[in-house]
Design an enzyme around this catalytic site. Sequence first.
Site, PDB file in Angstrom:
ATOM      1  CD  GLU A  65       6.404   7.026   1.009  1.00  0.00           C
ATOM      2  OE1 GLU A  65       6.023   5.916   1.434  1.00  0.00           O
ATOM      3  OE2 GLU A  65       5.844   7.630   0.070  1.00  0.00           O
TER       4      GLU A  65
ATOM      5  CG  LEU B  46       3.953   8.351   3.718  1.00  0.00           C
ATOM      6  CD1 LEU B  46       4.876   8.952   4.762  1.00  0.00           C
ATOM      7  CD2 LEU B  46       2.810   7.620   4.379  1.00  0.00           C
TER       8      LEU B  46
ATOM      9  N   GLY C 268       3.583  -1.606  -5.606  1.00  0.00           N
ATOM     10  CA  GLY C 268       2.302  -0.995  -5.926  1.00  0.00           C
ATOM     11  C   GLY C 268       2.200   0.467  -5.557  1.00  0.00           C
ATOM     12  CG  PHE C 269       3.319   1.924  -1.929  1.00  0.00           C
ATOM     13  CD1 PHE C 269       2.130   1.221  -2.024  1.00  0.00           C
ATOM     14  CD2 PHE C 269       3.949   1.966  -0.698  1.00  0.00           C
ATOM     15  CE1 PHE C 269       1.578   0.578  -0.924  1.00  0.00           C
ATOM     16  CE2 PHE C 269       3.401   1.339   0.416  1.00  0.00           C
ATOM     17  CZ  PHE C 269       2.216   0.641   0.299  1.00  0.00           C
TER      18      PHE C 269
ATOM     19  CD  GLN D  44       7.189   2.757   3.011  1.00  0.00           C
ATOM     20  OE1 GLN D  44       5.986   2.452   2.946  1.00  0.00           O
ATOM     21  NE2 GLN D  44       7.735   3.244   4.091  1.00  0.00           N
TER      22      GLN D  44
ATOM     23  N   PRO E 223       1.517   6.358  -8.177  1.00  0.00           N
ATOM     24  CG  PRO E 223       0.730   6.791  -6.004  1.00  0.00           C
ATOM     25  CD  PRO E 223       1.374   5.726  -6.833  1.00  0.00           C
TER      26      PRO E 223
ATOM     27  CD  GLU F 275       4.371   6.758  -2.774  1.00  0.00           C
ATOM     28  OE1 GLU F 275       4.570   6.042  -1.774  1.00  0.00           O
ATOM     29  OE2 GLU F 275       3.369   7.510  -2.899  1.00  0.00           O
TER      30      GLU F 275
ATOM     31  CG  HIS G 281       1.761  -4.187   0.414  1.00  0.00           C
ATOM     32  ND1 HIS G 281       0.478  -3.742   0.235  1.00  0.00           N
ATOM     33  CD2 HIS G 281       2.305  -3.397   1.375  1.00  0.00           C
ATOM     34  CE1 HIS G 281       0.249  -2.726   1.068  1.00  0.00           C
ATOM     35  NE2 HIS G 281       1.346  -2.506   1.761  1.00  0.00           N
TER      36      HIS G 281
END
Length: 336
Positions: free
Chosen positions: A29, A58, A85-86, A82, A89, A60, A129
Amino acid sequence: MTTITFGKAINEGLRRALADDDTVVLMGEDIGTLGGVFRITDGLKAEFGEHRVVDTPLSEAGIVGTAVGLAYRGFRPVVEIQFDGFVYPAFDQIVAQVAKLHYRSRGTVRMPMVIRIPFGGGIGAAEHHSESPEAYFTHTAGLRVIACSNPADAYVMIRQAIASDDPVVFLEPKRRYHVKGEVDLEANLADARPMGVATTVAAGDDVTLVTYGALVQTAKDAATAAAEDDVSIEVIDLRSLAPVDYATIEASVRRTGRLVVAHEAGEQGGVGAEIAASITERCFDFLEAAPVRVTGHDIPYPPAKLEQYHLPDLDRILDGVDRALGRPNSLSEVDA
């Protein structure tokens, strides 16, 4: 040798990999035109084109799933998540597909892909994050998990990860992105330390202190501070969390008789727990005291104003060393 930041070292490593191998493709992203949220891929789209540095939607799960297909067809995709914590998914794709396709196909299919994840706290950001998800991946057979701590390693190890035929989760301590160090941009991978081998970054005789990522510098600072109190700490930078270089740790603990493991992630089920258990099994007759863990607290990542109380710092690591040595200290009394 060239003095560059940690982030620039990864950028240069990615540039070198793209130049050396036409099958390398970067995906993520905002990694193209923007250069990524941390600017790690800055300038690479302009140099190599939008078909090799791909701005993705966007999603994952979609990013990693697409990378699985590319790896299946002979490419070497490098995925950027990014923020730590992302990655959740995409968890199903990573543990159910990326980690298992080689085994599932009886070795006929390889997954030569890298999943880059900026991880850890210390930047004043919120949950999702500032997390440390490494234990989820070290528990998953079929994945290599790497965590470099300095610019020189970052440059070499990202290239090693991309060249590997195994899938690699590549953890980058984001609060170290702006730290500078000397890097040999002409380094030959054939002559480099294998990415699965730990490094002793400070020699010592009294306590073995094992850590990785951003805490390596804190551990080195702890060794310097302890020396003023006539305590000699040997600091080991793991570099690889899966597999773990137990030979290096074991050799050190057999000399020192004491082990402290430090990481930002929570204590329960963490990398430190596995290392403490394994070294106890391997070095029981040499240990003078039970291994000690110095970790983040077992809580969701706290608000930015409170993260200084969550992250292991110099004082907490020195407290762990005192506990391993059986010395009285104020922090343990407070905890009690």
